[in-house]
Design an enzyme around this catalytic site. Structure first.
Site, PDB file in Angstrom:
ATOM      1  N   HIS A  89       8.278  -5.762  -7.986  1.00  0.00           N
ATOM      2  CA  HIS A  89       6.976  -5.241  -8.431  1.00  0.00           C
ATOM      3  C   HIS A  89       6.958  -5.301  -9.963  1.00  0.00           C
ATOM      4  O   HIS A  89       7.409  -4.386 -10.636  1.00  0.00           O
ATOM      5  CB  HIS A  89       6.775  -3.820  -7.922  1.00  0.00           C
ATOM      6  CG  HIS A  89       5.345  -3.357  -8.003  1.00  0.00           C
ATOM      7  ND1 HIS A  89       4.387  -4.023  -8.741  1.00  0.00           N
ATOM      8  CD2 HIS A  89       4.703  -2.310  -7.428  1.00  0.00           C
ATOM      9  CE1 HIS A  89       3.224  -3.390  -8.620  1.00  0.00           C
ATOM     10  NE2 HIS A  89       3.384  -2.358  -7.832  1.00  0.00           N
ATOM     11  N   GLY A  90       6.432  -6.398 -10.449  1.00  0.00           N
ATOM     12  CA  GLY A  90       6.391  -6.602 -11.901  1.00  0.00           C
ATOM     13  C   GLY A  90       5.014  -6.355 -12.476  1.00  0.00           C
ATOM     14  O   GLY A  90       4.716  -6.788 -13.588  1.00  0.00           O
ATOM     15  N   ALA A  91       4.155  -5.656 -11.702  1.00  0.00           N
ATOM     16  CA  ALA A  91       2.729  -5.556 -12.033  1.00  0.00           C
ATOM     17  C   ALA A  91       2.283  -4.108 -12.187  1.00  0.00           C
ATOM     18  O   ALA A  91       3.080  -3.174 -12.149  1.00  0.00           O
ATOM     19  CB  ALA A  91       1.929  -6.213 -10.898  1.00  0.00           C
ATOM     20  N   TYR A  96       3.851  -0.499 -14.000  1.00  0.00           N
ATOM     21  CA  TYR A  96       5.153   0.122 -13.779  1.00  0.00           C
ATOM     22  C   TYR A  96       6.199  -0.490 -14.725  1.00  0.00           C
ATOM     23  O   TYR A  96       5.855  -1.294 -15.581  1.00  0.00           O
ATOM     24  CB  TYR A  96       5.524   0.017 -12.298  1.00  0.00           C
ATOM     25  CG  TYR A  96       4.474   0.699 -11.417  1.00  0.00           C
ATOM     26  CD1 TYR A  96       4.227   2.065 -11.538  1.00  0.00           C
ATOM     27  CD2 TYR A  96       3.698  -0.024 -10.515  1.00  0.00           C
ATOM     28  CE1 TYR A  96       3.251   2.699 -10.761  1.00  0.00           C
ATOM     29  CE2 TYR A  96       2.727   0.603  -9.732  1.00  0.00           C
ATOM     30  CZ  TYR A  96       2.506   1.958  -9.863  1.00  0.00           C
ATOM     31  OH  TYR A  96       1.536   2.587  -9.111  1.00  0.00           O
ATOM     32  N   LEU A 156       0.843  -1.198   0.000  1.00  0.00           N
ATOM     33  CA  LEU A 156       0.000   0.000   0.000  1.00  0.00           C
ATOM     34  C   LEU A 156       0.879   1.250   0.000  1.00  0.00           C
ATOM     35  O   LEU A 156       1.482   1.591   1.025  1.00  0.00           O
ATOM     36  CB  LEU A 156      -0.900   0.013   1.241  1.00  0.00           C
ATOM     37  CG  LEU A 156      -1.980  -1.079   1.294  1.00  0.00           C
ATOM     38  CD1 LEU A 156      -2.555  -1.207   2.703  1.00  0.00           C
ATOM     39  CD2 LEU A 156      -3.087  -0.777   0.288  1.00  0.00           C
ATOM     40  N   THR A 157       0.965   1.895  -1.136  1.00  0.00           N
ATOM     41  CA  THR A 157       1.708   3.153  -1.228  1.00  0.00           C
ATOM     42  C   THR A 157       1.008   4.215  -0.387  1.00  0.00           C
ATOM     43  O   THR A 157      -0.204   4.396  -0.509  1.00  0.00           O
ATOM     44  CB  THR A 157       1.788   3.585  -2.707  1.00  0.00           C
ATOM     45  OG1 THR A 157       2.737   2.721  -3.346  1.00  0.00           O
ATOM     46  CG2 THR A 157       2.215   5.027  -2.867  1.00  0.00           C
ATOM     47  N   GLN A 177       8.933  -4.466  -1.179  1.00  0.00           N
ATOM     48  CA  GLN A 177       8.541  -4.483  -2.591  1.00  0.00           C
ATOM     49  C   GLN A 177       9.428  -3.504  -3.375  1.00  0.00           C
ATOM     50  O   GLN A 177       9.460  -2.307  -3.088  1.00  0.00           O
ATOM     51  CB  GLN A 177       7.072  -4.089  -2.758  1.00  0.00           C
ATOM     52  CG  GLN A 177       6.612  -4.311  -4.198  1.00  0.00           C
ATOM     53  CD  GLN A 177       5.177  -3.893  -4.456  1.00  0.00           C
ATOM     54  OE1 GLN A 177       4.803  -2.756  -4.186  1.00  0.00           O
ATOM     55  NE2 GLN A 177       4.381  -4.799  -4.993  1.00  0.00           N
ATOM     56  N   ARG A 195       5.533  -9.878  -8.280  1.00  0.00           N
ATOM     57  CA  ARG A 195       4.112  -9.548  -8.411  1.00  0.00           C
ATOM     58  C   ARG A 195       3.802  -9.315  -9.882  1.00  0.00           C
ATOM     59  O   ARG A 195       4.594  -8.714 -10.609  1.00  0.00           O
ATOM     60  CB  ARG A 195       3.769  -8.291  -7.591  1.00  0.00           C
ATOM     61  CG  ARG A 195       2.264  -8.132  -7.464  1.00  0.00           C
ATOM     62  CD  ARG A 195       1.825  -7.149  -6.405  1.00  0.00           C
ATOM     63  NE  ARG A 195       0.513  -7.560  -5.919  1.00  0.00           N
ATOM     64  CZ  ARG A 195      -0.380  -6.763  -5.359  1.00  0.00           C
ATOM     65  NH1 ARG A 195      -0.102  -5.499  -5.162  1.00  0.00           N
ATOM     66  NH2 ARG A 195      -1.545  -7.221  -4.967  1.00  0.00           N
TER      67      ARG A 195
HETATM   68  C1  LIG Z   1      -3.848   3.198  -1.361  1.00  0.00           C
HETATM   69  C2  LIG Z   1      -3.354   2.028  -2.151  1.00  0.00           C
HETATM   70  C3  LIG Z   1      -1.996   1.911  -2.401  1.00  0.00           C
HETATM   71  C4  LIG Z   1      -1.491   0.816  -3.132  1.00  0.00           C
HETATM   72  N1  LIG Z   1      -0.138   0.703  -3.319  1.00  0.00           N
HETATM   73  C5  LIG Z   1       0.370  -0.407  -3.926  1.00  0.00           C
HETATM   74  C6  LIG Z   1       1.776  -0.607  -3.983  1.00  0.00           C
HETATM   75  O1  LIG Z   1       2.577   0.178  -3.478  1.00  0.00           O
HETATM   76  N2  LIG Z   1       2.210  -1.732  -4.606  1.00  0.00           N
HETATM   77  C7  LIG Z   1       1.344  -2.649  -5.150  1.00  0.00           C
HETATM   78  O2  LIG Z   1       1.785  -3.662  -5.692  1.00  0.00           O
HETATM   79  N3  LIG Z   1       0.008  -2.488  -5.079  1.00  0.00           N
HETATM   80  C8  LIG Z   1      -0.491  -1.391  -4.459  1.00  0.00           C
HETATM   81  N4  LIG Z   1      -1.848  -1.265  -4.327  1.00  0.00           N
HETATM   82  C9  LIG Z   1      -2.730  -2.355  -4.746  1.00  0.00           C
HETATM   83  C10 LIG Z   1      -3.018  -3.281  -3.555  1.00  0.00           C
HETATM   84  O3  LIG Z   1      -1.843  -3.910  -3.104  1.00  0.00           O
HETATM   85  C11 LIG Z   1      -4.050  -4.365  -3.924  1.00  0.00           C
HETATM   86  O4  LIG Z   1      -3.536  -5.157  -4.959  1.00  0.00           O
HETATM   87  C12 LIG Z   1      -5.380  -3.784  -4.365  1.00  0.00           C
HETATM   88  O5  LIG Z   1      -5.821  -2.775  -3.460  1.00  0.00           O
HETATM   89  C13 LIG Z   1      -6.464  -4.862  -4.469  1.00  0.00           C
HETATM   90  O6  LIG Z   1      -6.583  -5.561  -3.248  1.00  0.00           O
HETATM   91  P1  LIG Z   1      -7.794  -5.227  -2.218  1.00  0.00           P
HETATM   92  O7  LIG Z   1      -9.076  -5.442  -2.981  1.00  0.00           O
HETATM   93  O8  LIG Z   1      -7.619  -6.178  -1.079  1.00  0.00           O
HETATM   94  O9  LIG Z   1      -7.633  -3.784  -1.813  1.00  0.00           O
HETATM   95  C14 LIG Z   1      -2.381  -0.166  -3.638  1.00  0.00           C
HETATM   96  C15 LIG Z   1      -3.754  -0.026  -3.395  1.00  0.00           C
HETATM   97  C16 LIG Z   1      -4.243   1.035  -2.660  1.00  0.00           C
HETATM   98  C17 LIG Z   1      -5.721   1.131  -2.398  1.00  0.00           C
END
Ligand SMILES: Cc1cc2nc3c(=O)[nH]c(=O)nc-3n(C[C@H](O)[C@H](O)[C@H](O)COP(=O)(O)O)c2cc1C
Length: 368
Positions: A180-182, A185, A27-28, A104, A232
């Site tokens: 982070h391959g998803a 990016y 979560l960024t 990550q 990922r």
């Molecule tokens: C605020 C926020 C920040 C996120 N930052 C990243 C991140 O830094 N790296 C990443 O791979 N996915 C990031 N995601 C995606 C989440 O890891 C996750 O894959 C996505 O929210 C779906 O899962 P969920 O339905 O449980 O929220 C982010 C999602 C949110 C909502």
């Protein structure tokens, strides 16, 4: 526990033993210092997950060099000694609280809307990313800039930066790293047909478009033979929720085993709906990763309903479930689920107007 035997059984990601199958998804939060240092506030935030009973915590995306990798203002880095030392303090506190913590590793490529170190951006091809800058991550809602096409030499420099960042992660005490391959990016920009128009060995066929992932994983594996290295992968992107792998199931049959062969210890699939079948098969994307490899697979995407997460593991859509918004809404999710309590639900205001920790704690103070 008796109610969710799959979710609360122990497991293993590479060399990391985990006490259960519930993981905090990355979560960024765009809440580091301007130069990418971890703050005291971030430490308090992550320690809430450590106390929440999660089997493991995946860090937010961390950039890997002092060049083009940073994609968001106030993103943390693992690119220099000071950043590494700041992470070390946080990782030590996480371990003291009994948590497992994976870093990550991130390169934004063309999706770059805030970079402390350089101006400009790089990408497989000089193509402006779809969509607009993400205001939630402190972007300005305007178009992304036109990236420069990355040269072959620069590709190998970036791969070296992944290795240095992984070595920094290890030095900081992290239990492993995840490439982070998803999500649109840099590595995913290579894999995605419309952002990669190269005519060298990094463009064209699926095998060529996957080469960047492969070289990073192989190089990481060689440099850090005993360290846990995950990857990922996704179809959708932060700036494109519709994209699908053009070859469908045939692509999945190539992509997942190739990642396994390159040395990944686990595959983490990012998706919006983790248990929805894809490509006309009977499986979700994470289910296909399980079908086509022998690696542990992390399923993701709206799995915060415990019964759904339990079922995802029971029917083989993944070995672990990562939870993003549900974890953010309730850092105590596993403890509560295990003891039969209800969990707090996610509401968009928790990350609006910004996904920052200031915004989050403000929201919480108003809704406690
Ligand atoms: C605020 C926020 C920040 C996120 N930052 C990243 C991140 O830094 N790296 C990443 O791979 N996915 C990031 N995601 C995606 C989440 O890891 C996750 O894959 C996505 O929210 C779906 O899962 P969920 O339905 O449980 O929220 C982010 C999602 C949110 C909502």
């Amino acid at each position: 526990m008796a109610q969710f035997p799959q979710l609360f059984s122990p497991g293993r990601l590479g060399r990391i033993p985990l006490s259960n199958r519930c993981l905090v998804s990355s979560l960024t939060r765009a809440s580091a210092t301007e130069s990418g240092l971890v703050t005291e506030q971030m430490k308090q935030y992550y320690l809430e997950f450590a106390a929440g009973g999660w089997g493991g915590v995946l860090s937010e995306a961390i950039y890997i060099d002092e060049k083009y990798s940073q994609g968001y203002s106030f993103q943390p880095g693992l690119a220099n000694v000071s950043q590494t030392e700041h992470w070390a303090g946080l990782v030590e506190a996480m371990h003291a609280a009994g948590a497992k913590f994976i870093a990550q590793l991130f390169h934004g490529g063309a999706v770059n809307q805030g970079n402390f170190w350089v101006s400009g951006s790089i990408a497989p091809s000089a193509i402006v990313p779809k969509g607009v800058q993400i205001s939630r991550y402190r972007g300005n809602n305007g178009p992304f800039q036109m990236p420069q096409e990355i040269s072959r030499d620069e590709i190998f420099e970036v791969i070296e930066s992944y290795v240095k960042a992984a070595q920094n992660a290890k030095a900081a005490g992290f239990d492993g790293v995840e490439l982070h391959g998803a999500n649109g990016y840099l590595p995913d920009q290579f894999l995605t047909s419309y952002t990669n128009q190269r005519t060298d060995e990094f463009g064209g066929s699926l095998k060529n478009r996957l080469r960047f992932h492969i070289l990073i994983l192989e190089t990481l594996r060689k440099a850090l033979p005993d360290f846990t290295i995950g990857v990922r992968i996704s179809q959708t992107k932060v700036n494109d929720l519709e994209y699908q792998w053009p070859g469908g199931d045939e692509d999945a049959k190539v992509i997942f085993p190739t990642l396994e062969k390159a040395g990944a210890d686990y595959i983490h699939v990012a998706a919006h709906l983790g248990v929805t079948p894809v490509f006309g098969t009977d499986r979700s994307l994470s289910g296909l990763a399980k079908r086509y490899t022998s690696l542990p697979v992390i399923a993701n995407g709206k799995l915060h309903e415990p019964a759904l997460a339990e079922q995802a593991i029971a029917i083989g859509e993944g070995d672990f479930c990562s939870i993003g918004k549900g974890a953010l809404a309730d850092p105590d999710w596993p403890n509560k689920v295990r003891s039969g309590q209800s969990t707090r639900s996610f509401v968009p205001d928790m990350i609006s107007p910004y996904a920052t920790l200031d915004n989050y704690y403000d929201w919480r103070s108003q809704h406690s």
